[in-house]
Design a protein around this motif. Structure first.
Motif, PDB file in Angstrom:
ATOM      1  N   UNK A 171      10.100  31.365 107.034  1.00  0.00           N
ATOM      2  CA  UNK A 171      10.067  31.418 105.570  1.00  0.00           C
ATOM      3  C   UNK A 171       8.714  30.877 105.114  1.00  0.00           C
ATOM      4  N   UNK A 172       8.055  31.601 104.213  1.00  0.00           N
ATOM      5  CA  UNK A 172       6.754  31.149 103.700  1.00  0.00           C
ATOM      6  C   UNK A 172       6.990  30.042 102.668  1.00  0.00           C
ATOM      7  N   UNK A 173       6.078  29.062 102.631  1.00  0.00           N
ATOM      8  CA  UNK A 173       6.337  27.874 101.803  1.00  0.00           C
ATOM      9  C   UNK A 173       5.931  27.999 100.333  1.00  0.00           C
ATOM     10  N   UNK A 174       5.534  29.198  99.874  1.00  0.00           N
ATOM     11  CA  UNK A 174       5.209  29.364  98.442  1.00  0.00           C
ATOM     12  C   UNK A 174       6.465  29.083  97.613  1.00  0.00           C
ATOM     13  N   UNK A 200       3.922  24.062 107.624  1.00  0.00           N
ATOM     14  CA  UNK A 200       4.277  24.065 109.060  1.00  0.00           C
ATOM     15  C   UNK A 200       4.209  22.671 109.678  1.00  0.00           C
ATOM     16  N   UNK A 201       4.613  21.643 108.892  1.00  0.00           N
ATOM     17  CA  UNK A 201       4.504  20.275 109.414  1.00  0.00           C
ATOM     18  C   UNK A 201       5.509  20.008 110.532  1.00  0.00           C
ATOM     19  N   UNK A 239       1.998  28.325 107.167  1.00  0.00           N
ATOM     20  CA  UNK A 239       2.718  28.004 105.920  1.00  0.00           C
ATOM     21  C   UNK A 239       4.234  28.060 106.124  1.00  0.00           C
ATOM     22  N   UNK A 240       4.684  27.856 107.349  1.00  0.00           N
ATOM     23  CA  UNK A 240       6.127  27.911 107.609  1.00  0.00           C
ATOM     24  C   UNK A 240       6.846  26.742 106.939  1.00  0.00           C
TER      25      UNK A 240
END
Length: 595
Positions: A171-174, A200-201, A239-240
């Motif tokens: 899932x993209x973090x936007x 993606x931390x 950006x996960x």
């Protein structure tokens, strides 16, 4: 709410709930000026209950028997908090709710006319549900889930992955926020989200990015019911999105301690066990103790991942009164929330070496590496080579050929080799370092450098029922950064007895034209097969996710040519798709069958 509360709790009132772990029903109490106070139920709603249950790790709320509580409340004087709450139900924490009506009554003694203390009754997720015989259920078969968490150290945290068209993706973090993250947490049987993590931390995923710009109301049954954008242009795996969920307090961390280490993250493992009717601390037998068991210990204590498992702990002076072994034969699958959920010998402890200096030990770390093989590259680079025996002397000495090679003529004989490239990425949060120090590295004449891991990968060819047909081999590796992502600096190299490892964001490439980067298929008849590579097969080095260490391909061999297709990483497809792919279970079995 603008009014600060120091703390909030669910206090079990009825005897049936007081003995239960976790506490699922009772008064909602807030700590105000150092005193615990009840909340008047006159303005209390189920939406408020939903928020409180979510904070304590429960996905939903339920109705309860009000008559019992009325009777109980009439018997004693209550101390009411001067306010009420007005939640809309999708908040992740009561601090986000609006402040409700101010109660009547002067000074510290607010009154609750015709009311009683607010009660919540929460529904725990299946993994935490109390059951009669053992306190809770240890294992259950989930329905095919649409969402999963990967790469997290603790229960209820990880990178969010979604199943779409039979394939898992990220899932993209936007626009990723607590409301959407809470939908994921509740869907998985946890409470609301404690943290919505971006960038993606918790490690990068592989494969497609399924969802972007997720916009949930907070009441959806699944994150797949929220509004979202399926176009993920401009998104990449850096950006996960990930999440940390509120989970119920099970008290597991009180049943275990680390003793004698140099810091709180390491030490001899000591467990609290019942012996002759009394609870006492003791050690765990270190026979067959490994990384997977250590992972469970670190998770149970909330200390992250295991970095090492120790079978001797004489250099850590634990508590002498806890030297006796109270737990032996421990074998974990790795997903358990407590060491006591792993298979073990129970009351009949058997440990020939004894405890004390041979007690099991661990060291924990907040981060871990995660190795993943590039499956596409294997598919693209696989080919057959008939290589003359006189060019394979070195490989023969290093056991890279099938045993029949010893009978092959040195001058006129050849071996048929299935060659391919291995590109192994570190997608985790810390560098992958070999377990052995330099003193234990082995010089390899074929490759002209030292190998720090004697068994780093297994290469195998299996028939469709999972039996090995080619002997394959266990490849040893020198670990280095061949290439890295744009902003990452290379740190490790094999040349000149250099430091070995794979940096986060880098990959190690063993090209198809290097000796031993093959399977010897000289004795294999034509047919359909499964080709399999397993990285770090003995779990020698701790990783945040072992499920993606297996890479499998279908292959068809006609006696002259070989086709590789459907190459994919373990865990990247739905179970249904996997079963169609393999027609059998147990693909990671690495034993040669006796024909």
């Amino acid at each position: 709410m603008n009014i600060q509360v120091e703390d909030i709790r669910i206090r079990a009132i009825l005897a049936t709930y007081r003995k239960r772990v976790p506490v699922t029903e009772g008064y909602v109490e807030v700590k105000d000026e150092g005193t615990w106070k009840q909340i008047c139920d006159r303005h209390w709603t189920m939406k408020n209950s939903r928020v409180v249950c979510g904070m304590f790790g429960f996905p939903s709320e339920r109705k309860y028997n009000t008559n019992v509580y009325k009777m109980f409340a009439s018997r004693r004087k209550q101390h009411y908090w001067a306010y009420s709450m007005d939640c809309s139900g999708n908040e992740a924490h009561i601090s986000s709710c609006k402040l409700g009506n101010h109660l009547t009554g002067a000074g510290k003694n607010s009154s609750c006319d015709n009311g009683m203390p607010a009660v919540v009754s929460c529904v725990p997720g299946r993994a935490f549900a109390p059951s009669s015989h053992s306190g809770f259920r240890k294992a259950f078969r989930q329905e095919q889930p649409l969402v999963r968490l990967k790469g997290g150290a603790n229960t209820g945290e990880g990178r969010v992955e979604v199943l779409k068209n039979g394939e898992w993706g990220t899932v993209c973090d936007d626009n990723w926020n607590l409301v959407s993250a809470s939908v994921v947490c509740r869907e998985l049987g946890f409470g609301s989200a404690k943290e919505a993590i971006t960038g993606a931390r918790l490690g990068q995923g592989m494969g497609p990015i399924h969802l972007n710009e997720i916009d949930c109301t907070g009441f959806e049954k699944s994150v797949t019911d929220c509004k979202f954008n399926t176009e993920s242009q401009g998104c990449n795996h850096e950006e996960d999105a990930a999440v940390r969920c509120n989970v119920p307090a099970m008290g597991f961390q009180n049943q275990l301690r680390l003793s004698g280490g140099r810091n709180p993250y390491e030490g001899r493992v000591e467990v609290l066990a019942e012996r002759n009717g009394t609870l006492r601390w003791g050690t765990v037998c270190s026979h067959n103790w490994g990384t997977v068991e250590a992972m469970v210990v670190c998770r149970q204590l909330g200390l992250g991942f295991a970095s090492h498992a120790f079978q001797e702990t004489w250099y850590w002076h634990g508590d002498v009164s806890a030297d006796d072994v109270v737990m032996s034969g421990v074998k974990c699958s790795g997903t358990e929330m407590s060491l006591s959920h792993c298979r073990h010998d129970g009351a009949h402890v058997s440990c020939p070496r004894g405890g004390g200096r041979f007690g099991a030990g661990v060291s924990c770390s907040e981060t871990a590496p995660d190795l993943v093989l590039n499956a596409e590259l294997v598919e693209q680079t696989a080919y057959l080579e008939d290589r003359p025996m006189f060019l394979l002397q070195c490989a023969l000495e290093e056991n890279c050929l099938a045993s029949s090679a010893h009978n092959t003529s040195l001058t006129s004989g050849y071996r048929r080799l299935l060659r391919f490239s291995s590109q192994i990425h570190n997608n985790g949060q810390s560098d992958f370092r070999p377990k052995n120090g330099r003193h234990a590295w082995v010089w390899h004449d074929c490759h002209r450098h030292y190998h720090s891991m004697e068994v780093f990968t297994h290469y195998d060819l299996l028939n469709l029922n999972g039996t090995k047909v080619a002997e394959g081999h266990k490849a040893s590796f020198c670990l280095e950064d061949t290439e890295c992502e744009a902003d990452v600096q290379k740190q490790y190299e094999c040349a000149n007895f250099g430091e070995q490892g794979i940096t986060v964001g880098c990959w190690d490439v063993y090209r198809h034209d290097i000796d031993c980067q093959w399977i010897d298929i000289t004795d294999v008849p034509p047919g359909d097969y499964l080709f399999q590579v397993v990285i770090n097969p003995n779990y020698e080095v701790a990783e945040s996710d072992y499920s993606n260490n297996v890479m499998k391909c279908r292959s068809r061999y006609d006696g002259q040519r070989i086709w590789m297709y459907n190459c994919h990483i373990g865990g990247s497809f739905s179970e249904e798709t996997e079963q169609k792919f393999e027609h059998f279970r147990g693909l990671t079995n690495n034993n040669v069958s006796a024909r």
